[in-house]
Design a protein around this motif. Sequence first.
Motif, PDB file in Angstrom:
ATOM      1  N   CYS A   1      -4.287  -4.825 -10.736  1.00 25.03           N
ATOM      2  CA  CYS A   1      -4.859  -3.975  -9.582  1.00 25.03           C
ATOM      3  C   CYS A   1      -6.355  -3.523  -9.757  1.00 25.03           C
ATOM      4  CB  CYS A   1      -3.863  -2.975  -9.041  1.00 25.03           C
ATOM      5  SG  CYS A   1      -2.233  -3.619  -8.471  1.00 25.03           S
TER       6      CYS A   1
ATOM      7  N   SER B   1       1.559  -5.420  -2.559  1.00 30.50           N
ATOM      8  CA  SER B   1       1.411  -4.185  -1.663  1.00 30.50           C
ATOM      9  C   SER B   1       2.637  -4.481  -0.844  1.00 30.50           C
ATOM     10  CB  SER B   1       0.429  -4.122  -0.855  1.00 30.50           C
ATOM     11  OG  SER B   1       0.403  -5.181   0.166  1.00 30.50           O
TER      12      SER B   1
ATOM     13  N   PRO C   1       6.497   2.718  -7.179  1.00 33.46           N
ATOM     14  CA  PRO C   1       5.867   2.925  -5.734  1.00 33.46           C
ATOM     15  C   PRO C   1       4.230   3.368  -5.864  1.00 33.46           C
ATOM     16  CG  PRO C   1       7.871   4.279  -5.827  1.00 33.46           C
ATOM     17  CD  PRO C   1       7.772   3.746  -7.359  1.00 33.46           C
ATOM     18  N   GLU C   2       3.997   3.781  -7.029  1.00 32.39           N
ATOM     19  CA  GLU C   2       2.612   4.238  -7.237  1.00 32.39           C
ATOM     20  C   GLU C   2       1.650   2.842  -7.524  1.00 32.39           C
ATOM     21  OE1 GLU C   2       5.119   7.726  -8.620  1.00 32.39           O
ATOM     22  OE2 GLU C   2       5.036   5.384  -8.724  1.00 32.39           O
TER      23      GLU C   2
ATOM     24  N   ILE D   1       2.639   0.015  -5.941  1.00 26.81           N
ATOM     25  CA  ILE D   1       2.600  -0.722  -4.724  1.00 26.81           C
ATOM     26  C   ILE D   1       1.649   0.001  -3.704  1.00 26.81           C
ATOM     27  CG2 ILE D   1       4.051  -1.188  -2.623  1.00 26.81           C
ATOM     28  CD1 ILE D   1       6.535  -1.295  -4.540  1.00 26.81           C
ATOM     29  N   LEU D   2       1.361   1.239  -3.800  1.00 25.28           N
ATOM     30  CA  LEU D   2       0.435   1.947  -3.165  1.00 25.28           C
ATOM     31  C   LEU D   2      -0.791   1.669  -3.516  1.00 25.28           C
ATOM     32  CD1 LEU D   2      -0.197   3.977  -0.784  1.00 25.28           C
ATOM     33  CD2 LEU D   2       0.088   5.691  -2.611  1.00 25.28           C
ATOM     34  N   LEU D   3      -1.222   1.607  -4.827  1.00 31.71           N
ATOM     35  CA  LEU D   3      -2.417   1.327  -5.533  1.00 31.71           C
ATOM     36  C   LEU D   3      -2.819  -0.163  -4.976  1.00 31.71           C
ATOM     37  CD1 LEU D   3      -4.706   1.604  -7.381  1.00 31.71           C
ATOM     38  CD2 LEU D   3      -3.339   0.827  -9.067  1.00 31.71           C
TER      39      LEU D   3
ATOM     40  N   LYS E   1      -1.726  -1.717  -2.120  1.00 37.74           N
ATOM     41  CA  LYS E   1      -2.262  -1.592  -0.936  1.00 37.74           C
ATOM     42  C   LYS E   1      -3.659  -1.009  -0.541  1.00 37.74           C
ATOM     43  CE  LYS E   1      -0.427   0.522   3.521  1.00 37.74           C
ATOM     44  NZ  LYS E   1       0.314   1.495   4.102  1.00 37.74           N
ATOM     45  N   HIS E   2      -3.979  -0.269  -1.430  1.00 45.32           N
ATOM     46  CA  HIS E   2      -5.254   0.545  -1.136  1.00 45.32           C
ATOM     47  C   HIS E   2      -6.533  -0.381  -1.570  1.00 45.32           C
ATOM     48  CE1 HIS E   2      -3.582   4.862  -1.446  1.00 45.32           C
ATOM     49  NE2 HIS E   2      -3.467   4.326  -0.291  1.00 45.32           N
TER      50      HIS E   2
END
Length: 644
Positions: free
Chosen positions: A197, A211, A223-224, A226-228, A230-231
């Motif tokens: 990522c 994401s 989850p961290e 997945i969020l990274l 997404k950002h």
Amino acid sequence: MDEKRFYYHSEYSYYVKDDFERIQSITIQITNDKFGSELVDILELDNLCSFIEKFEKKANDLTQLELNIFRQNLKKRIAMVVSETKLDNFSDEYSSLPNIYKDCFWTLMLKFDVLKKVSSDEFCSFINQLNVNMRTVLHHKTIGKQFNLGIKGLLLKDARHFEIFVDKYEDSGNNHRIDFNFDFTNVELNGWARRYCMLPDANLSYLEAISKWGKHNLKKLDPEIILLAKHKYNDGLEKIFADKKGAHIFSMGVSFESGLEKDYEFKALNSQSENFIKFNRDWLDTEQDGRTILKNFICFFGFFNSVGQFTISASPYSNLDSFMDLFTRSSRLDYANSIIFRYTKELFDLIFLAYFDYLTKEGKDLESVFGDYYNVFIENDYCIQGFFFNTSSIDYKFYDRCKILIPEMDSILRQFSFFAKNKEIDMELFELSSGDVNYKEIPSLSKKKFVYFDSQKQIELCNLLFSTNSFLLLRKSKKNCSNFFELVQHGVTLNDFNEFQVSRIEKIISENVLKVGVGQNLYFTNLTEIKIFLLIWQRGYVSTMNLPESLNQIIQAGVDSGKLRYEGLLFSKEDMNYISYILDDQKYNDSLKIRNKLTHGSYSKKKDKEYKTFYLNLLVIVLLYTYRIDEELDWYSRKNNLND
């Protein structure tokens, strides 16, 4: 060798005349000792051996004996070159191999046990030295097992190899092209994902896939991560569309206007990608009683068609017909993975929003109209007592209305389930009953409510008839037809098709689906049956409760012959999939899971505009519930003469 190299794939189910001509050519070269002994030559011989083993019975120009002798000679020739050679001796030739032969190379190494004599260090050195594509290696399960630790190290060393992991586990983990288990620790896996990522040129398509990672993926990501992803994905989009205009395939608008000659007008603005729909406001202004408001969703706005199919939900078949979807990353663990569905949902969301706002300005609360259906209309129309629906106040904020609406939605399903079992709702007994009702298990009043295809053979036939991607479609036809079914309807003969298409059409004729008429024109043996198949193809199912007896008799014949099957539940499978997509995360990673989030407090800090979107999505589900329950009660009332 100047001639074109021969390549055979184990999944090939066909051959051409040139294939056997190539065999004869190589036979002559070998006989005259003119065939080479380089690695590329040996790989071609191995491909020829595999081809002969599968298609030898179809060779007309070569006898069985000639083929057997030829194959044995080829195997001996291959063994002489390969079996006594070490892996690193192939280094120079491997790098210059045509790409189609590189996978064949590893197959050959396994077939002649070359890799059994190779250590893990030697194998990894070969991979690094020649920059071997790891996907090619991981196609072979035996290699993955033998050099498991070495391959693991090679993968973790390069963050970009995480794309291979995504390709393997984005769906169900059954990607046969990547036969490696990725038995990594949680720390190793998520560290690898994080490094990917953070790559400045990480592929946006893979970032998007990460994401969307969720509970249904076989291998889990934190989850961290997945969020990274997404950002990083959103950051990448902003860089691409720095002018803030973005990119769109289509845009649309909806309005209600007076003075229209028809119920609605559809116009393309500026370009074919900008669409605008005008609905006739004169009808809406004059017809505002509760029953008409509910019927407008069916007869005026088209949320359901005349045969009881819900328009918004994705079809398991026709939704894959978009050409653009061939170039769009999608996962079977996602629901909204087709352009056709996303377009359809956006359109009907706009219509629903416009009508909701219109009714609100007219002093009509849509949720209260649904309340009237359960509290008043059912008893008045069908003489059935006991249904009820407690509505929220129009003065509440949308967050509060959502929180009140959700248990009421569950309640009306419990009520119908109770009625389906007892044919009445005894309020005392209903209040004593407990437990949740699963929307996937609520029985219909008819055991033959929904009709589906009953075999893969039938699905494949309908794909040929109805798909816009069917190979039976005449691409150069002057007729404006989107599939083979339309071609036949417009008039077409066997002579209009290519040779490779004719053989498949003749098979369809032999199955009595098609016939050849006057002037060699093709026509369907039973056009009505084909049209029923088309309905099922378009939405995945059809409801018998909305069909005349003549069509139900044809469906029964289809069930008896094994083409179709019945199912007796309140909701169709496609209804259930859409409900799951909106309400929960039982099936899809990309689900909106509105009920779950609101019930568990995960959506407690949103703007009221966002809660309004959630609320309207919930009301669409209430509309679906209400339509299915009403068609059941209407069918039951007609069957039992309750209104007499």
